[in-house]
Design an enzyme around this catalytic site. Structure first.
Site, PDB file in Angstrom:
ATOM      1  N   CYS A   1       0.832  -1.203   0.000  1.00  0.00           N
ATOM      2  CA  CYS A   1       0.000   0.000   0.000  1.00  0.00           C
ATOM      3  C   CYS A   1       0.864   1.250   0.000  1.00  0.00           C
ATOM      4  O   CYS A   1       1.987   1.264   0.483  1.00  0.00           O
ATOM      5  CB  CYS A   1      -0.904   0.015   1.230  1.00  0.00           C
TER       6      CYS A   1
ATOM      7  N   ARG B   1       3.873   0.153  -6.518  1.00  0.00           N
ATOM      8  CA  ARG B   1       3.889  -0.654  -5.307  1.00  0.00           C
ATOM      9  C   ARG B   1       2.829  -1.754  -5.335  1.00  0.00           C
ATOM     10  O   ARG B   1       2.903  -2.711  -4.571  1.00  0.00           O
ATOM     11  CB  ARG B   1       3.664   0.237  -4.077  1.00  0.00           C
TER      12      ARG B   1
ATOM     13  N   TRP C   1      -3.599  -2.544  -1.136  1.00  0.00           N
ATOM     14  CA  TRP C   1      -3.413  -3.910  -1.609  1.00  0.00           C
ATOM     15  C   TRP C   1      -4.079  -4.801  -0.580  1.00  0.00           C
ATOM     16  O   TRP C   1      -3.671  -4.838   0.572  1.00  0.00           O
ATOM     17  CB  TRP C   1      -1.924  -4.226  -1.743  1.00  0.00           C
TER      18      TRP C   1
ATOM     19  N   ASN D   1      -0.787   1.179   6.150  1.00  0.00           N
ATOM     20  CA  ASN D   1      -0.053   0.123   5.465  1.00  0.00           C
ATOM     21  C   ASN D   1       0.467  -0.823   6.530  1.00  0.00           C
ATOM     22  O   ASN D   1       1.076  -0.389   7.505  1.00  0.00           O
ATOM     23  CB  ASN D   1       1.118   0.706   4.667  1.00  0.00           C
ATOM     24  N   GLY D   2       0.214  -2.127   6.361  1.00  0.00           N
ATOM     25  CA  GLY D   2       0.665  -3.107   7.345  1.00  0.00           C
ATOM     26  C   GLY D   2      -0.478  -3.995   7.785  1.00  0.00           C
ATOM     27  O   GLY D   2      -1.505  -4.094   7.106  1.00  0.00           O
TER      28      GLY D   2
ATOM     29  N   GLU E   1      14.567 -18.094 -11.494  1.00  0.00           N
ATOM     30  CA  GLU E   1      14.169 -16.706 -11.727  1.00  0.00           C
ATOM     31  C   GLU E   1      13.380 -16.565 -13.029  1.00  0.00           C
ATOM     32  O   GLU E   1      12.397 -15.818 -13.099  1.00  0.00           O
ATOM     33  CB  GLU E   1      15.419 -15.823 -11.748  1.00  0.00           C
TER      34      GLU E   1
ATOM     35  N   LYS F   1       9.607 -15.064 -13.254  1.00  0.00           N
ATOM     36  CA  LYS F   1       9.218 -13.945 -14.112  1.00  0.00           C
ATOM     37  C   LYS F   1       8.006 -14.308 -14.966  1.00  0.00           C
ATOM     38  O   LYS F   1       7.078 -13.515 -15.120  1.00  0.00           O
ATOM     39  CB  LYS F   1      10.384 -13.541 -15.018  1.00  0.00           C
TER      40      LYS F   1
ATOM     41  N   GLU G   1       4.903 -14.445 -12.819  1.00  0.00           N
ATOM     42  CA  GLU G   1       4.507 -13.147 -12.287  1.00  0.00           C
ATOM     43  C   GLU G   1       3.675 -12.334 -13.265  1.00  0.00           C
ATOM     44  O   GLU G   1       2.664 -11.733 -12.882  1.00  0.00           O
ATOM     45  CB  GLU G   1       5.748 -12.325 -11.912  1.00  0.00           C
TER      46      GLU G   1
ATOM     47  N   HIS H   1      14.175 -37.078 -11.500  1.00  0.00           N
ATOM     48  CA  HIS H   1      13.643 -37.379 -10.181  1.00  0.00           C
ATOM     49  C   HIS H   1      12.225 -36.836 -10.000  1.00  0.00           C
ATOM     50  O   HIS H   1      11.851 -36.443  -8.895  1.00  0.00           O
ATOM     51  CB  HIS H   1      14.577 -36.825  -9.104  1.00  0.00           C
TER      52      HIS H   1
ATOM     53  N   LYS I   1       5.080  -4.317  -5.398  1.00  0.00           N
ATOM     54  CA  LYS I   1       6.515  -4.107  -5.586  1.00  0.00           C
ATOM     55  C   LYS I   1       7.271  -4.236  -4.272  1.00  0.00           C
ATOM     56  O   LYS I   1       8.334  -4.849  -4.210  1.00  0.00           O
ATOM     57  CB  LYS I   1       6.753  -2.718  -6.194  1.00  0.00           C
TER      58      LYS I   1
END
Length: 605
Positions: free
Chosen positions: A2, A27, A75, A99-100, A477, A481, A484, A500, A600
């Site tokens: 947020c 964000r 958010w 925020n939190g 990574e 990506k 995401e 495996h 973010k």
């Protein structure tokens, strides 16, 4: 997460609040709102679900007047993304943005409900407004009511309070989540970060954990967790460094991928001068017996790559932990060990908590961060900036490669300090590392080749990424990506682990991206690739010209990478992973810069 902004200004602040919130869109958010106090002292608010354009449209139809106001992009944590759950929350004469996470909001809500004060939303934040308003109804003034409320809260928060009838008062508080005060000429501001405040002022004071601030247009009185007035001092920020502009690119992510050669060059020239590593004097690995590296998401993968460098080059044992799990297993730490925390924002809640766990248990804590004024930077013994510049796209690109560059310098310094590299060998590795920006520049030209593969990948339901050695975390990574921003299920695996379990997934509908530079592990990786093709898997081989000449036969497609970089080639191979995700997301029409459900800066656990 947020975003918070507050203005005690000299002009109508609603347009300014919205513009500041736009600067924090990166964000991540799913609703937004503002509240203002007009010249008559009337407190009012507007809230809307979705993008900020919806709030802007609402303000055209139902404008808000006032030169004092607070704004928020939410958010969702507690409660769905609805107008009723959007901030600011209000009870009586107080409006609050947050925020939190307030961990004890249920017990506080039950206590208030027993007194007939009933919540109207599903959020934890509304409880803060209810409690503060309740204390004011009992006769406390706004400052007393906020202090009484803060004493009752458990959890992490950044809070901004606005009050009816108080056009020259705003209160901010932080515990765990970042909050800064901006000082103008006869104006005061609050913000989650300097980016939000940059259009208004270059004088920023960062609140410490447990602080609260009482603002008027003329003063900013800061009090610590014990209620003592303190002076935190102001820092000058580089307004140019906070500029947010796509520079002609369609998306911030595309711009930030393209910026990598330049920012990598900046980072390396900061830490390597005239062929010599330049780091703070306290960076001496000669007596370090172990490293613990901590990060989340992409930062965790950067640390995972660096583990190979620290162990292979420096012979230094290295543990890499996901920050969200680290302290819960209560790991024993050697007093001769170091902790390195990796974070783009420097505000990642789990990484910050892990850092606090390590303090006092290890010889030194080091922060590898993009924001030098962040909480992780301030709370570490040494902070090393990665110098990537502002990164707006939620999916990290240039911050990732700059993290790798700084970690590579640290690994070489460790190797030299521990006598594992003679001067000639050290110089050879430094030459390889200093060549990386030019190699990345060549890799950026492969973006068009990735575009041609986007339609193929966009039709997939599942994609596998394979790599060996330090390319294994790059495979992880690459999968992250793609997940995401394209919302395609993807997994990264060590190539040798294919047999495996993951090989059961292989058929002609599963693209498999194989990272295989011509290094000592090339033949083993190609053998794994052959097993995929024998089962009709569609392989995209990413290698240099020599590797493609040897192994391209039977693959679905190839991407040619430049040769060079030595052990630091993984930095170069990160670039096509970024481009593959980017172009696939564009082909699917997703929101590249602000993918759904993601933020973010993750400032809650």
């Amino acid at each position: 997460m947020c975003g918070i902004v507050g203005i005690l200004g000299r002009n109508q602040c609603a347009p300014q609040l919205v513009e500041a919130l736009k600067r924090m869109e990166y964000r991540g958010y799913d609703s937004a709102g503002i509240a203002t106090v007009d010249d008559r002292g009337v407190l009012d608010r507007r809230r809307a679900v979705g993008k900020l354009v919806n709030l802007s449209d609402l303000l055209v139809k139902a404008p808000l007047e006032g030169k004092a106001g607070i704004g928020h992009t939410r958010w969702a944590t507690h409660g769905a993304a609805t107008e009723g759950n959007a901030h600011p929350h209000r009870h009586g004469a107080v409006a609050v943005v947050h925020n939190g996470i307030i961990e004890n909001f249920r017990e506080l809500r039950a206590e208030l409900a027993a007194q007939g004060i009933v919540a109207q939303s599903e959020t934890d934040t509304e409880t803060v407004a209810l409690l503060t308003g309740h204390y004011m109804d009992q006769g406390m003034n706004p400052v007393q009511a906020v202090r009484a409320t803060l004493a009752r809260l458990r959890g992490a928060f950044a809070l901004a309070f606005l009050f009816e009838g108080e056009g020259d008062l705003m209160i901010g508080a932080r515990k765990g989540s970042p909050l800064a005060v901006g000082q103008g000429d006869g104006e005061m501001y609050l913000g989650s970060d300097a980016i939000a405040l940059a259009p208004f002022t270059d004088r920023i004071t960062y609140l410490e954990d447990g602080d609260h601030v009482v603002l008027s247009r003329a003063t900013a009185q800061i009090f610590d967790s014990e209620g003592r007035q303190v002076n935190r001092g102001a820092a000058r920020i580089d307004i140019g460094a906070t500029a947010i502009d796509k520079a002609g690119y369609r998306h911030f992510m595309a711009k930030e991928i393209a910026e990598q050669p330049g920012v990598l060059g900046d980072a390396l020239s900061h830490y390597v001068k005239d062929g010599r590593i330049v780091l703070p004097d306290a960076i001496d690995f000669s007596r370090v017996d172990r490293l613990t590296m901590i990060g989340c998401g992409t930062a965790f993968y950067a640390a995972s790559v660096a583990k190979y460098w620290f162990e292979q080059l420096a012979g230094l044992p290295c543990d890499v932990d996901v920050a969200s799990e680290f302290r819960y297993r209560e790991p024993p730490l050697s007093p001769s060990s170091w902790t390195i925390c990796v974070s783009q924002s420097g505000e990642t809640a789990d990484t910050l908590a892990a850092l606090h766990y390590c303090r006092g248990k290890v010889a030194q804590t080091v922060a590898v961060v993009n924001v030098g004024t962040s909480a992780i930077a301030r709370d570490s013994d040494i902070a090393l900036p990665i110098l990537a510049g502002v990164e707006v796209g939620v999916a990290s690109t240039k911050a990732f490669t700059c993290q790798l560059a700084v970690l590579a310098v640290l690994a070489l310094k460790a190797a030299a300090d521990r006598g594992r590299l003679d001067p000639a060998a050290l110089q050879g590795h430094l030459d390889d590392l200093l060549a990386v920006p030019a190699l990345v520049s060549q890799a950026v030209t492969a973006g068009e080749d990735c575009r041609s593969l986007a339609d193929w990948l966009s039709e997939a339901q599942d994609v596998l990424f394979l790599g060996r050695g330090a390319l294994y975390p790059i495979a992880l990574e690459g999968a992250l990506k793609l997940k995401e921003i394209s919302y395609i299920h993807a997994e990264g695996y060590a190539s040798g682990e294919l047999k495996h379990g993951p090989i059961a997934l292989i058929d002609r509908n599963v693209p498999v991206v194989v990272l295989a530079p011509s290094d000592p592990l090339f033949e083993k990786t190609v053998s794994n690739m052959q097993e995929v093709m024998a089962r009709h898997g569609q392989v995209l081989l990413v290698s240099d010209a020599q590797g493609i000449e040897v192994a391209a036969e039977g693959t679905h497609a190839t991407l040619t990478m430049p040769s060079g970089g030595g052990v630091f080639a993984p930095i170069v191979y990160a670039v096509p992973m970024q481009f593959l995700a980017y172009h696939t997301a564009v082909a699917k029409g997703t929101d590249v810069d602000q993918p759904r459900n993601l933020a973010k800066s993750v400032t809650v656990e």
